[in-house]
Design a protein around this motif. Structure first.
Motif, PDB file in Angstrom:
ATOM      1  N   PRO A 223       5.510  19.720  -4.690  1.00  0.00           N
ATOM      2  CA  PRO A 223       6.503  19.093  -3.804  1.00  0.00           C
ATOM      3  C   PRO A 223       6.532  17.578  -4.008  1.00  0.00           C
ATOM      4  O   PRO A 223       5.501  16.959  -4.277  1.00  0.00           O
ATOM      5  CB  PRO A 223       6.016  19.466  -2.401  1.00  0.00           C
ATOM      6  CG  PRO A 223       5.257  20.737  -2.603  1.00  0.00           C
ATOM      7  CD  PRO A 223       4.606  20.614  -3.955  1.00  0.00           C
ATOM      8  N   GLU A 224       7.700  17.003  -3.881  1.00  0.00           N
ATOM      9  CA  GLU A 224       7.900  15.601  -4.255  1.00  0.00           C
ATOM     10  C   GLU A 224       6.943  14.644  -3.555  1.00  0.00           C
ATOM     11  O   GLU A 224       6.363  13.759  -4.185  1.00  0.00           O
ATOM     12  CB  GLU A 224       9.347  15.196  -3.958  1.00  0.00           C
ATOM     13  CG  GLU A 224       9.663  13.780  -4.414  1.00  0.00           C
ATOM     14  CD  GLU A 224      11.128  13.432  -4.204  1.00  0.00           C
ATOM     15  OE1 GLU A 224      11.498  12.271  -4.468  1.00  0.00           O
ATOM     16  OE2 GLU A 224      11.897  14.312  -3.764  1.00  0.00           O
ATOM     17  N   THR A 225       6.760  14.806  -2.256  1.00  0.00           N
ATOM     18  CA  THR A 225       5.885  13.886  -1.513  1.00  0.00           C
ATOM     19  C   THR A 225       4.456  13.947  -2.032  1.00  0.00           C
ATOM     20  O   THR A 225       3.822  12.911  -2.290  1.00  0.00           O
ATOM     21  CB  THR A 225       5.898  14.224  -0.013  1.00  0.00           C
ATOM     22  OG1 THR A 225       7.233  14.182   0.475  1.00  0.00           O
ATOM     23  CG2 THR A 225       5.041  13.229   0.755  1.00  0.00           C
ATOM     24  N   ALA A 226       3.934  15.154  -2.197  1.00  0.00           N
ATOM     25  CA  ALA A 226       2.574  15.322  -2.709  1.00  0.00           C
ATOM     26  C   ALA A 226       2.489  14.900  -4.168  1.00  0.00           C
ATOM     27  O   ALA A 226       1.460  14.376  -4.617  1.00  0.00           O
ATOM     28  CB  ALA A 226       2.133  16.771  -2.543  1.00  0.00           C
ATOM     29  N   ARG A 227       3.569  15.117  -4.930  1.00  0.00           N
ATOM     30  CA  ARG A 227       3.568  14.786  -6.354  1.00  0.00           C
ATOM     31  C   ARG A 227       3.357  13.298  -6.574  1.00  0.00           C
ATOM     32  O   ARG A 227       2.559  12.885  -7.423  1.00  0.00           O
ATOM     33  CB  ARG A 227       4.886  15.219  -6.982  1.00  0.00           C
ATOM     34  CG  ARG A 227       4.958  15.005  -8.497  1.00  0.00           C
ATOM     35  CD  ARG A 227       6.396  15.086  -8.979  1.00  0.00           C
ATOM     36  NE  ARG A 227       7.067  16.234  -8.387  1.00  0.00           N
ATOM     37  CZ  ARG A 227       8.376  16.303  -8.209  1.00  0.00           C
ATOM     38  NH1 ARG A 227       9.149  15.279  -8.545  1.00  0.00           N
ATOM     39  NH2 ARG A 227       8.931  17.375  -7.675  1.00  0.00           N
ATOM     40  N   HIS A 228       4.048  12.468  -5.814  1.00  0.00           N
ATOM     41  CA  HIS A 228       3.913  11.022  -5.973  1.00  0.00           C
ATOM     42  C   HIS A 228       2.481  10.571  -5.680  1.00  0.00           C
ATOM     43  O   HIS A 228       1.976   9.629  -6.313  1.00  0.00           O
ATOM     44  CB  HIS A 228       4.883  10.290  -5.042  1.00  0.00           C
ATOM     45  CG  HIS A 228       6.313  10.488  -5.422  1.00  0.00           C
ATOM     46  ND1 HIS A 228       7.362  10.096  -4.608  1.00  0.00           N
ATOM     47  CD2 HIS A 228       6.882  11.027  -6.525  1.00  0.00           C
ATOM     48  CE1 HIS A 228       8.507  10.384  -5.202  1.00  0.00           C
ATOM     49  NE2 HIS A 228       8.242  10.954  -6.358  1.00  0.00           N
ATOM     50  N   PHE A 229       1.827  11.251  -4.761  1.00  0.00           N
ATOM     51  CA  PHE A 229       0.445  10.905  -4.433  1.00  0.00           C
ATOM     52  C   PHE A 229      -0.518  11.381  -5.513  1.00  0.00           C
ATOM     53  O   PHE A 229      -1.395  10.633  -5.956  1.00  0.00           O
ATOM     54  CB  PHE A 229       0.077  11.514  -3.077  1.00  0.00           C
ATOM     55  CG  PHE A 229      -1.355  11.297  -2.681  1.00  0.00           C
ATOM     56  CD1 PHE A 229      -1.794  10.060  -2.251  1.00  0.00           C
ATOM     57  CD2 PHE A 229      -2.281  12.336  -2.765  1.00  0.00           C
ATOM     58  CE1 PHE A 229      -3.122   9.851  -1.897  1.00  0.00           C
ATOM     59  CE2 PHE A 229      -3.598  12.143  -2.403  1.00  0.00           C
ATOM     60  CZ  PHE A 229      -4.017  10.897  -1.968  1.00  0.00           C
ATOM     61  N   GLU A 257       9.056  11.698 -12.745  1.00  0.00           N
ATOM     62  CA  GLU A 257       8.266  12.428 -11.752  1.00  0.00           C
ATOM     63  C   GLU A 257       7.782  11.521 -10.628  1.00  0.00           C
ATOM     64  O   GLU A 257       7.638  11.958  -9.484  1.00  0.00           O
ATOM     65  CB  GLU A 257       7.059  13.101 -12.429  1.00  0.00           C
ATOM     66  CG  GLU A 257       7.408  14.196 -13.419  1.00  0.00           C
ATOM     67  CD  GLU A 257       7.824  15.487 -12.742  1.00  0.00           C
ATOM     68  OE1 GLU A 257       8.833  15.483 -12.004  1.00  0.00           O
ATOM     69  OE2 GLU A 257       7.150  16.503 -12.941  1.00  0.00           O
ATOM     70  N   GLY A 259       9.390   8.734  -9.700  1.00  0.00           N
ATOM     71  CA  GLY A 259      10.525   8.142  -9.003  1.00  0.00           C
ATOM     72  C   GLY A 259      10.807   6.702  -9.316  1.00  0.00           C
ATOM     73  O   GLY A 259      11.370   5.985  -8.481  1.00  0.00           O
ATOM     74  N   ARG A 263       6.571   2.470 -10.974  1.00  0.00           N
ATOM     75  CA  ARG A 263       5.483   3.243 -10.360  1.00  0.00           C
ATOM     76  C   ARG A 263       4.467   3.740 -11.375  1.00  0.00           C
ATOM     77  O   ARG A 263       3.347   4.087 -11.001  1.00  0.00           O
ATOM     78  CB  ARG A 263       6.055   4.416  -9.573  1.00  0.00           C
ATOM     79  CG  ARG A 263       6.833   3.984  -8.335  1.00  0.00           C
ATOM     80  CD  ARG A 263       7.226   5.162  -7.474  1.00  0.00           C
ATOM     81  NE  ARG A 263       7.929   4.731  -6.266  1.00  0.00           N
ATOM     82  CZ  ARG A 263       8.353   5.551  -5.313  1.00  0.00           C
ATOM     83  NH1 ARG A 263       8.147   6.865  -5.427  1.00  0.00           N
ATOM     84  NH2 ARG A 263       8.976   5.078  -4.243  1.00  0.00           N
TER      85      ARG A 263
END
Length: 293
Positions: A223-229, A257, A259, A263
């Motif tokens: 999931p996007e939120t967890a992926r960025h972390f 990935e 964003g 980053r």
């Protein structure tokens, strides 16, 4: 003047070789010539690497076969039990590349934990810069990685993936992984000398890192939120970009990935910061490493 100082400063008899006496526990390695440290580390690493195959006719063969044996079990589970993800092109190649990359990180960090205690005799009895030890561990792991990559290349070519200019990205990618692993290794080796609980703690932590890193899955499935972390982990970032550079050019890049292009600097900064932290801790601990062993 103490008797030890008198011994060090006393004139040597003519016609005899000079002998420098180094008091155990006093050497720190600070100010040692970098070339000498690198030469010692290379010699130590090459000796350990050769001894690994000494007396074993199939030693090199097992080095090449080990990642394939582990990969075979994982691949069988994913194809016959869990079900291979058909949406990921060359999924088997990605898993193998992920396992090899993680195993390199695990080898550097795992072998660094007790590296100084294993070399206790060298550190106590002679002038031997402590920094040579974790550096030699990293070099040995790089030699093993180079051997393993021969087997990986054969498997990649057998799956219809052929060299491309994008493969050159593997150089900075593995340089980043090496810097990150070396930093963690220095931190572990320095702290283990005084705190022996470091080993069991790291064994558990290494397992957590394995499952939190997209080795058996791709980052796009997170999931996007967890992926960025999770992609802040330099290992996760490296594997995501390796997929694009080597396995599937059409796969989302690390920048996509995470964003944004800027980053991708975050996992790079974490890797460099980890190395700086490990180096600083190791350097401050060096003067008393021999005494604390």
């Amino acid at each position: 003047m103490s008797s030890a100082d008198a011994t060090l400063t006393a004139p040597q008899p003519a016609g005899r070789d000079r002998v420098t006496i180094i008091e155990p526990g006093r050497h720190t390695g600070h100010g040692a010539d970098h070339r000498r440290v690198l030469a010692l580390a290379w010699t130590l690493a090459l000796t350990d690497w050769r001894l690994r195959f000494y007396g074993s006719a199939l030693g090199i063969v097992w080095t090449l076969a080990r990642p394939f044996a582990f990969f075979g079990v994982i691949y069988l589970v994913f194809t016959e039990i869990v079900g291979l993800d058909k949406s990921v092109d060359h999924y088997g190649v990605y898993i193998l590349l992920g396992l090899v990359t993680y195993n390199f990180f695990a080898e550097v960090t795992g072998n660094s934990v007790q590296a100084l205690t294993i070399r206790e005799n060298l550190l106590r009895k002679m002038y031997f810069p402590p920094a040579v030890v974790p550096l030699a561990v990293t070099i040995t792991a790089l030699l093993n990685l180079g051997m393993t990559m021969i087997a990986v290349l054969i498997f990649v070519l057998a799956n219809g993936i052929f060299p491309d200019w994008s493969w050159l990205e593997t150089i900075p990618i593995y340089l980043l992984v090496t810097i990150f692993a070396a930093g963690v290794g220095m931190l572990l080796s320095a702290t283990y000398v005084r705190y022996r609980d470091v080993q069991p703690i790291w064994e558990v932590t290494a397992q957590l890192i394995f499952y939190a890193t997209p080795v058996l899955y791709v980052s796009s499935k997170i999931p996007e939120t967890a992926r960025h972390f999770l992609l802040l982990n330099p290992l996760a970032a490296a594997l995501t970009q390796l997929r694009t550079a080597v396995v599937d050019p059409s796969a989302p890049s690390l920048s996509t990935e995470m964003g944004g292009d800027w980053r991708i600097l975050l996992p790079i900064a974490i890797a460099l910061g980890t190395f700086a932290l490990g180096f600083t801790v190791f350097r401050r601990a060096s003067p008393r490493i021999a005494e604390n062993l």
